[in-house]
Design a protein around this motif. Sequence first.
Motif, mmCIF file in Angstrom:
data_model
loop_
_atom_site.group_PDB
_atom_site.id
_atom_site.type_symbol
_atom_site.label_atom_id
_atom_site.label_comp_id
_atom_site.label_asym_id
_atom_site.label_seq_id
_atom_site.Cartn_x
_atom_site.Cartn_y
_atom_site.Cartn_z
ATOM 1 N N TRP A 199 1.038 -1.070 -0.192
ATOM 2 C CA TRP A 199 0.276 -0.153 0.242
ATOM 3 C C TRP A 199 0.709 1.062 0.214
ATOM 4 O O TRP A 199 0.275 2.507 -0.386
ATOM 5 N N TYR A 207 -0.852 -1.587 -5.698
ATOM 6 C CA TYR A 207 -2.069 -0.480 -4.633
ATOM 7 C C TYR A 207 -3.238 0.621 -5.545
ATOM 8 O O TYR A 207 -4.193 0.427 -5.139
ATOM 9 N N SER A 211 -6.829 -0.031 -3.794
ATOM 10 C CA SER A 211 -7.842 1.014 -4.150
ATOM 11 C C SER A 211 -9.025 0.961 -4.108
ATOM 12 O O SER A 211 -9.647 1.183 -3.927
ATOM 13 N N ASN A 216 -8.216 2.033 1.760
ATOM 14 C CA ASN A 216 -7.690 3.453 2.092
ATOM 15 C C ASN A 216 -6.696 3.252 3.175
ATOM 16 O O ASN A 216 -6.510 2.567 3.619
#
Length: 235
Positions: A199, A207, A211, A216
Amino acid sequence: MAALSTVAATSNGINQLNYRVGPNSSVCTTNPQNLHSQLLGTPIKISLQSNNFKPFLTKHCPIKATISFSLPYGKSEAAVSIEKIPKWSSKAIKSFAMGELEARKLKYPTTGTEALLMGILIEGTNFASKYLRANSITLFKVREETIKVLGKADMWFFSPEHPPLTEDAQKALDWALDEKLKSSDNGEITTTHLLLGVWSQVGSPGYKILSALGFNDEKAQELKNVISEPGFVDD
């Protein structure tokens, strides 16, 4: 058999750490031709020509999270004594091995952050995978998103036995190591550290996939709070 072979090969290398001496260091100036085997009690001649293998010559050198000697050097900023180097948990080792195998199955030439993410989910018993599934992030969905982000590989392409890490994936491993070193806990680097390392690489395939599936910064912070608790283990 392939999976077991990959796990075994990875296990042998994952807790080895490459060292790099700083430009102003006055140590690490020797150039030994033999390293002494603690197990056999006899000198073993090994080649020191490879740029990717550095013997343990100093007590305090910047280190990086490495899975095998074939990986490129990272840019970990941490400098600790050898005695304080954290080890990877067995589940993190297996997660990496499964991610590497998944990259081969999808016929990708490299092991990227998306493969590390899939490896965590394939291992399945670790805390990070349970947390992801609890938030509806499953292996099936990650595979679908991976193909959306990276596309389908050429069906006639054969991946190398150990697809090399992408720059983002290496940085994710380095982040996991650095994050563990920042804590006062002497435990292992876990799959949760690995997930947060993925992340941390904003814009990487891993990532983007996380997402797109609802992960998040709030969830990342929740995980950081979990691993910061004393005695956290990758159960």
